[in-house]
Each structure stands twice: as C-alpha cells, then as structure tokens.
Write an enzyme that holds these catalytic residues in place. Structure first.
Site, short mmCIF file in Angstrom:
data_model
loop_
_atom_site.label_atom_id
_atom_site.label_comp_id
_atom_site.label_asym_id
_atom_site.label_seq_id
_atom_site.Cartn_x
_atom_site.Cartn_y
_atom_site.Cartn_z
N ASP A 38 0.82 -1.44 0.12
CA ASP A 38 -0.40 -0.22 -0.25
C ASP A 38 0.81 1.67 0.14
O ASP A 38 1.21 1.47 0.92
CB ASP A 38 -1.26 -0.32 1.25
CG ASP A 38 -1.95 0.98 1.44
OD1 ASP A 38 -1.94 2.01 0.20
OD2 ASP A 38 -2.87 1.28 2.78
N HIS A 39 1.24 2.10 -1.70
CA HIS A 39 2.17 2.95 -1.37
C HIS A 39 0.57 3.82 -2.19
O HIS A 39 0.27 4.01 -2.75
CB HIS A 39 2.94 2.46 -1.91
CG HIS A 39 4.39 2.40 -1.63
ND1 HIS A 39 5.88 2.69 -1.14
CD2 HIS A 39 4.23 0.89 -0.56
CE1 HIS A 39 6.48 2.12 -0.42
NE2 HIS A 39 5.56 1.14 0.01
N GLY A 106 3.24 3.67 9.33
CA GLY A 106 3.21 4.53 8.18
C GLY A 106 4.76 5.49 7.92
O GLY A 106 5.53 5.66 8.98
N GLU A 107 5.07 6.12 6.21
CA GLU A 107 6.59 6.81 6.18
C GLU A 107 6.01 7.82 5.38
O GLU A 107 4.68 7.68 5.18
CB GLU A 107 6.77 5.55 5.53
CG GLU A 107 7.23 4.12 6.81
CD GLU A 107 7.60 2.92 4.98
OE1 GLU A 107 6.64 2.46 3.99
OE2 GLU A 107 8.60 2.67 5.23
N GLY A 178 10.38 -3.37 15.61
CA GLY A 178 11.40 -3.29 16.71
C GLY A 178 10.58 -4.55 17.60
O GLY A 178 9.40 -4.62 18.18
N THR A 195 9.87 -7.81 8.13
CA THR A 195 10.30 -7.96 6.95
C THR A 195 11.95 -8.53 6.53
O THR A 195 12.34 -8.63 8.38
CB THR A 195 10.73 -6.67 6.54
OG1 THR A 195 11.69 -5.80 6.89
CG2 THR A 195 9.92 -5.77 5.50
#
Length: 332
Positions: A38-39, A106-107, A178, A195
């Site tokens: 999703d981008h 998010g990024e 994390g 990942t």
C-alpha cells in the site's frame, strides 16, 4: 506440515492489471496467498507505479483463491481508522475466510501528502495502536449489530457501525521491526508482520511478540507470524545484483527511512548504495538453493507465513524457477 509461501505483489513496481496477473501466475506455480503493498508513491521514480491497494485486492480476490491482505496499510494519516475498517470488512464479506488486515505506523513517503503534521516514531506507533482499537471496536460492535463510539487522544468516532460486516472479523496483523512494538502487538492483535533481517533480530522480535501474548493471557498458538522476504534472483549473479541495485537499493540503506518524503530524495540516497550493503539484508544470488536455504531458516525460526518478493522485473521466470526448484523442497 505444509508451508505457507505467498507472493508479495509490489504495486510500486507493476501496473495493477499486471500485478494481479502475476499473483494469479504465482498461485499456478504453488504460491499460496498474496500480500499487496500500500503506497501513495513508489520508493524510487523509476519503479513507476503506486496503484490503490483496495481496488487491487478486490481484483486479486477474483483471480486467486488464497489469502489476501495489504502489506501494510496505515489507518492514521491518509485514512481514518473507520474507513480502513469499512474497506477491510467489505473485502472480508466478498471473500469469506481469505482476507487479513495488515496495519503499519506509516512512512512520510506516503502519509505526508495530505499535509498534516508528521510526528516522531513513538507518536506514530501510539496512533497506530489507537487506530487498531477503533477498528476492533467497529468490527466487534458491527458483528453484534450494535453501534459504537470512540474518543481518544488521536481519533474520534461518532456513534455508528459498519453495515456491511462478515460474521467473523478479519484478523489484524501489526507490522514492526522493533521489539517493543512487537511485544505490544502480542498483547493486542492477531499477528505480526516484519521484513527480512538477520536471524538474531528476527528471533528476538518473535520472542517479544510471544512474551506480549503470554502477558496478555492469549494463546500464542493461535497468533500468526508473518514475514515479507525481499530477495534478488536472476539467471546470473551479475543480473541479480544489477536488479537489486536498480530496483531495490532501499534494502541496502542502513538508516531509518520513515521521515523521507519524496521518491526523488530516495533516488539521490540510492546512489550511495554498494553491493556489499546488501549483506545480511537481501539475498542476491542466481542459485535457487541459496534462496531455499534462507527461506528454510526463516521457517525454522517460527514464521507461519512468508510472502516472497523478487526485486527484479523478471517475475515470470522467477515464479517458474521457484515453483519448480524451491517451494517443493521447503518443510516445516
């Protein structure tokens, strides 16, 4: 016991119709299920695409028979959690028992486009877990046929419900790299997505997820551990490395990427990536058995599902080779 190896449909790299066709081809070669990215923007300009994941997921539901979900969506900036809940519930109603909801914090690359304040990582994670709470409230209330509301530090939801809702809510998986977030996910959601990384980091991550589940009084055997694994395979090592450097140099970027806002900024940063930067982060090889051994190590670590992404454009050739030489030799 069968091993669940799915296909990662990278919507940054392929037009939507081609991504759907590739996922269908992957299933023909023995892959099970699809994780679709999703981008709003691609990582790099030359990747060239960024289609709307929920439209693609619906098409994937028609063309494939396995599980499907976004890897991952962010219900905190571009989307209010209620809208993500509605999209997920609709997909689960269309394809019963197949859809799962992958959620991330998010990024900036994708989320800054709506012009809101971009917070630091800890606030993004808190927003994500509050969004999960909103979505879970909507799912459970809607299944029971009642309305719900929410008032929290980041989100408000006026009294409402989802009017299209399957009898069983989609499972919710949280993406993290994390240990602190992994532990929190173990207490609150149905699974974790991460990942590829070195074995020790993945081992710690899964241990923290299990620790959170135990602290929350949850049955860890009913939770799902998901890995999205990037790799570069081509007929020669030189081609495999060229594909990695051209298509997926972000795997060699050894710094946090969450605050970078533009594909053109990533393009500039990618120029500093060298072949040695992929060591321990992306398996680059023409030998299918090298990839098989890496995937097998991830299975042995305890992942329940692994979705593979070959970073090159040579998808059809890769699917055929892995379907023939890699997938049948994997075992749990």
């Amino acid at each position: 016991m069968s091993v669940h190896i799915g296909y990662a449909a990278m919507l940054e790299q392929f037009p939507p119709a081609e991504a759907v066709a590739l996922a269908a081809l992957a299933e023909q070669h023995g892959f099970t299920g699809v994780m679709a990215s999703d981008h709003f923007q691609p990582w790099l300009p030359q990747q060239g695409e960024s289609s709307f994941v929920w439209s693609v997921l619906a098409a994937l539901g028609e063309r494939t028979t396995g599980d499907l979900g976004p890897g991952v969506t962010t219900p905190t900036f571009r989307w209010h959690p209620a809208m993500v809940a509605q999209a997920s519930a609709t997909l689960a109603s269309m394809y019963p028992g197949r859809h799962w909801l992958g959620i991330g914090s998010g990024e900036a690359l994708n989320e800054h486009v709506v012009g809101t304040y971009w917070p630091e990582a800890h606030e993004r994670i808190n927003r994500m877990f509050e969004a999960v709470d909103v979505i879970k409230k909507l799912f459970s209330a809607s299944i029971a046929g009642r309305e719900v509301r929410h008032a929290g530090p980041h989100f408000r939801l006026e009294t409402t419900r989802l009017w299209t809702m399957p009898p069983v809510a989609p499972e919710i998986y949280v993406a993290t790299q994390g240990p602190v977030t992994a532990k929190r996910a173990g207490r609150q959601v149905d699974g974790i997505i991460t990942t590829g990384a070195d074995d020790e980091r993945l081992r710690v991550l899964l241990a923290k997820f299990d620790e959170g589940a135990r602290e929350g009084g949850r049955d860890r055997s009913k939770l799902t551990r998901v890995l999205q694994l990037h790799l570069s395979w081509a007929p020669t090592d030189e081609e495999a490395m060229a594909n990695a450097l051209t298509e997926w140099p972000i795997a060699g970027m050894r710094f946090a990427r969450g605050d970078i806002r533009s594909p053109f900024e990533f393009e500039q940063l990618a120029r500093s990536v060298r072949p040695e930067d992929f060591a321990g982060r992306l398996t680059v090889s023409s030998d299918p058995d090298v990839h098989r051994a890496h995937i097998q190590r991830c299975i042995d670590l305890g992942f329940d599902r692994i979705y593979l992404h070959n970073v090159g454009r040579n998808q059809r050739e890769w699917l055929e080779v892995f379907g023939r030489e890699v997938l049948p030799r994997l075992a749990r």
